[in-house]
Design a protein around this motif. Structure first.
Motif, PDB file in Angstrom:
ATOM      1  N   ALA A  25      17.462 -37.532   5.542  1.00 45.22           N
ATOM      2  CA  ALA A  25      18.384 -37.504   4.400  1.00 45.22           C
ATOM      3  C   ALA A  25      19.817 -37.228   4.860  1.00 45.22           C
ATOM      4  CB  ALA A  25      17.934 -36.451   3.390  1.00 45.22           C
ATOM      5  N   ALA A  26      19.990 -36.307   5.808  1.00 45.58           N
ATOM      6  CA  ALA A  26      21.326 -36.016   6.322  1.00 45.58           C
ATOM      7  C   ALA A  26      21.907 -37.231   7.038  1.00 45.58           C
ATOM      8  CB  ALA A  26      21.272 -34.816   7.273  1.00 45.58           C
ATOM      9  N   GLY A  27      21.059 -37.932   7.821  1.00 43.73           N
ATOM     10  CA  GLY A  27      21.530 -39.138   8.494  1.00 43.73           C
ATOM     11  C   GLY A  27      21.912 -40.225   7.513  1.00 43.73           C
ATOM     12  N   LEU A  28      21.138 -40.356   6.454  1.00 35.77           N
ATOM     13  CA  LEU A  28      21.434 -41.366   5.438  1.00 35.77           C
ATOM     14  C   LEU A  28      22.753 -41.070   4.740  1.00 35.77           C
ATOM     15  CD1 LEU A  28      20.122 -43.905   4.210  1.00 35.77           C
ATOM     16  CD2 LEU A  28      19.129 -42.430   2.449  1.00 35.77           C
TER      17      LEU A  28
ATOM     18  N   PHE B 259      27.439 -43.136   5.581  1.00 39.13           N
ATOM     19  CA  PHE B 259      28.513 -43.700   4.763  1.00 39.13           C
ATOM     20  C   PHE B 259      29.886 -43.295   5.277  1.00 39.13           C
ATOM     21  CE2 PHE B 259      24.861 -43.719   1.911  1.00 39.13           C
ATOM     22  CZ  PHE B 259      24.931 -44.994   1.374  1.00 39.13           C
ATOM     23  N   LEU B 260      29.922 -42.456   6.306  1.00 34.67           N
ATOM     24  CA  LEU B 260      31.190 -42.096   6.925  1.00 34.67           C
ATOM     25  C   LEU B 260      31.567 -43.169   7.945  1.00 34.67           C
ATOM     26  CD1 LEU B 260      30.517 -38.288   7.424  1.00 34.67           C
ATOM     27  CD2 LEU B 260      31.706 -39.403   5.523  1.00 34.67           C
TER      28      LEU B 260
ATOM     29  N   VAL C  65      30.486 -40.581  13.863  1.00 28.78           N
ATOM     30  CA  VAL C  65      29.537 -39.907  12.971  1.00 28.78           C
ATOM     31  C   VAL C  65      28.608 -40.930  12.326  1.00 28.78           C
ATOM     32  CG1 VAL C  65      29.296 -38.503  10.904  1.00 28.78           C
ATOM     33  CG2 VAL C  65      31.122 -38.003  12.537  1.00 28.78           C
ATOM     34  N   GLU C  66      29.165 -42.059  11.932  1.00 28.00           N
ATOM     35  CA  GLU C  66      28.349 -43.112  11.327  1.00 28.00           C
ATOM     36  C   GLU C  66      27.315 -43.632  12.320  1.00 28.00           C
ATOM     37  OE1 GLU C  66      28.846 -47.625   9.462  1.00 28.00           O
ATOM     38  OE2 GLU C  66      30.488 -46.669  10.564  1.00 28.00           O
ATOM     39  N   GLN C  67      27.736 -43.854  13.581  1.00 28.37           N
ATOM     40  CA  GLN C  67      26.815 -44.378  14.585  1.00 28.37           C
ATOM     41  C   GLN C  67      25.679 -43.399  14.850  1.00 28.37           C
ATOM     42  OE1 GLN C  67      27.436 -47.486  15.562  1.00 28.37           O
ATOM     43  NE2 GLN C  67      29.286 -47.446  14.322  1.00 28.37           N
ATOM     44  N   ILE C  68      26.006 -42.113  14.964  1.00 30.61           N
ATOM     45  CA  ILE C  68      24.972 -41.103  15.208  1.00 30.61           C
ATOM     46  C   ILE C  68      24.022 -41.012  14.022  1.00 30.61           C
ATOM     47  CG2 ILE C  68      24.584 -38.632  15.541  1.00 30.61           C
ATOM     48  CD1 ILE C  68      27.214 -38.537  17.102  1.00 30.61           C
TER      49      ILE C  68
END
Length: 322
Positions: free
Chosen positions: A238-241, A245-246, A250-253
């Motif tokens: 959920a945190a990755g999802l 959107f950033l 950060v988006e790639q990770i």
């Protein structure tokens, strides 16, 4: 570790290195062989002990670096496959005695000559699956940093490769750039998902081979009923999802985390399919249709991902009183 175990570890490391070497030298069958490269290390760790697995992992990376003359090849094998295989094999071999049996605790109850030995509580399958997904994500993040993965820098190379393809005359510059952007945006999502699948299948195949040779001390797990994920996996996903959107690194990770744990949830969903079709007369037809749909359309994977997430949420709920 006795000399015979050392020889087994070296042989396993050499076998893994030879399977992976084709990818470094860019041979035609490289990808197929590289996908099975972790299996010898899994076998060494499961059948001959954790130390043998870690020795095999180091040997495999060293051999790839030596025969290719590229340290990056050894780093790629060690980070993506060798070290995760050794760690997962170590986890699969962990067990502790159970003093008092509990109806909700899966234990091995020895029979025959070993009946006097205490029951063993083995490291849960769900934690092994979580560890494999986490290691796949960390490996992709580390390798992306090591090889300096940059979408902006790689896009011109992808565009040039597409222009040299057979359909170059049918697409304009805007179409080439759009396709290249799409491919590059999918790499952080697809790569960890594939690596998670490769590691899980490699562990399953290695356990089957080791058990057939009577070298596997761990009893056979009922995977359809044991294949779950701990609640923390849901929070990571959920945190990755949300972070996807950033923009920027950060988006790639975040996409890497979504890819690795998304595949783990998909495997849980497939396990639920096998569990829920037990005892049905049309079981094999349902399994065949499901896997055929996945191979042909790919979209049904999302359905099983949702099923795996639902299973995790359901297990988080407190048990209702009898």
């Amino acid at each position: 570790m006795n000399p015979s175990n050392i020889l087994i570890a070296i042989a396993a490391g050499a076998a893994s290195a030879l399977l992976f070497a084709g990818l470094v030298f860019q041979s035609g069958s490289a990808i197929t062989l590289a996908l099975v490269a972790p299996i010898p290390i899994f076998i060494a760790s499961l059948g001959w002990g954790s130390l043998a697995g870690f020795v095999a992992a180091v040997v495999s990376a060293g051999i790839v670096a030596a025969i290719s003359g590229l340290v990056t090849g050894g780093v790629l094998l060690f980070a993506a496959m060798s070290l995760p295989a050794a760690i997962a094999g170590h986890l699969a071999g962990l067990a502790r005695p159970v003093v008092e049996d509990h109806p909700s605790v899966p234990v091995e109850r020895p029979n025959g000559p070993g009946a006097q030995q205490p029951s063993l509580l083995w490291f849960p399958v769900e934690r092994i699956l979580f560890a494999l997904a986490a290691m796949a994500a960390l490996a992709c993040i580390g390798l992306g940093w090591y090889f300096d993965y940059d979408v902006a820098a790689l896009q011109p190379e992808i565009v040039e490769t597409l222009r040299q393809s057979g359909n170059a005359g049918e697409m304009g510059d805007a179409e080439f750039e759009a396709v290249a952007s799409l491919l590059l945006s999918l790499i952080p999502l697809v790569q960890p998902a594939v690596l998670t699948l490769v590691l899980c299948l490699g562990l399953y195949i290695a356990a089957w081979i080791t058990r057939m040779s009577a070298r596997l001390p761990r009893p056979k797990d009922d995977l359809p009923s044991a294949l779950h994920l701990p609640p923390v996996a849901l929070f990571v996903f959920a945190a990755g999802l949300a972070a996807s959107f950033l923009s920027g690194p950060v988006e790639q990770i975040a996409l890497v985390a979504c890819g690795a744990f998304g595949m783990a949830f998909t495997l849980v969903g497939l396990g639920q399919l096998h569990l829920r079709t037990r005892g049905r007369s049309n079981r094999w037809l349902l399994l065949f249709v499901s896997y055929a749909a996945i191979m042909i359309l790919s979209f049904p994977l999302f359905v099983f991902t949702c099923l795996g997430i639902f299973d995790t949420i359901k297990r988080m709920r407190p048990a209702s009183p009898a």
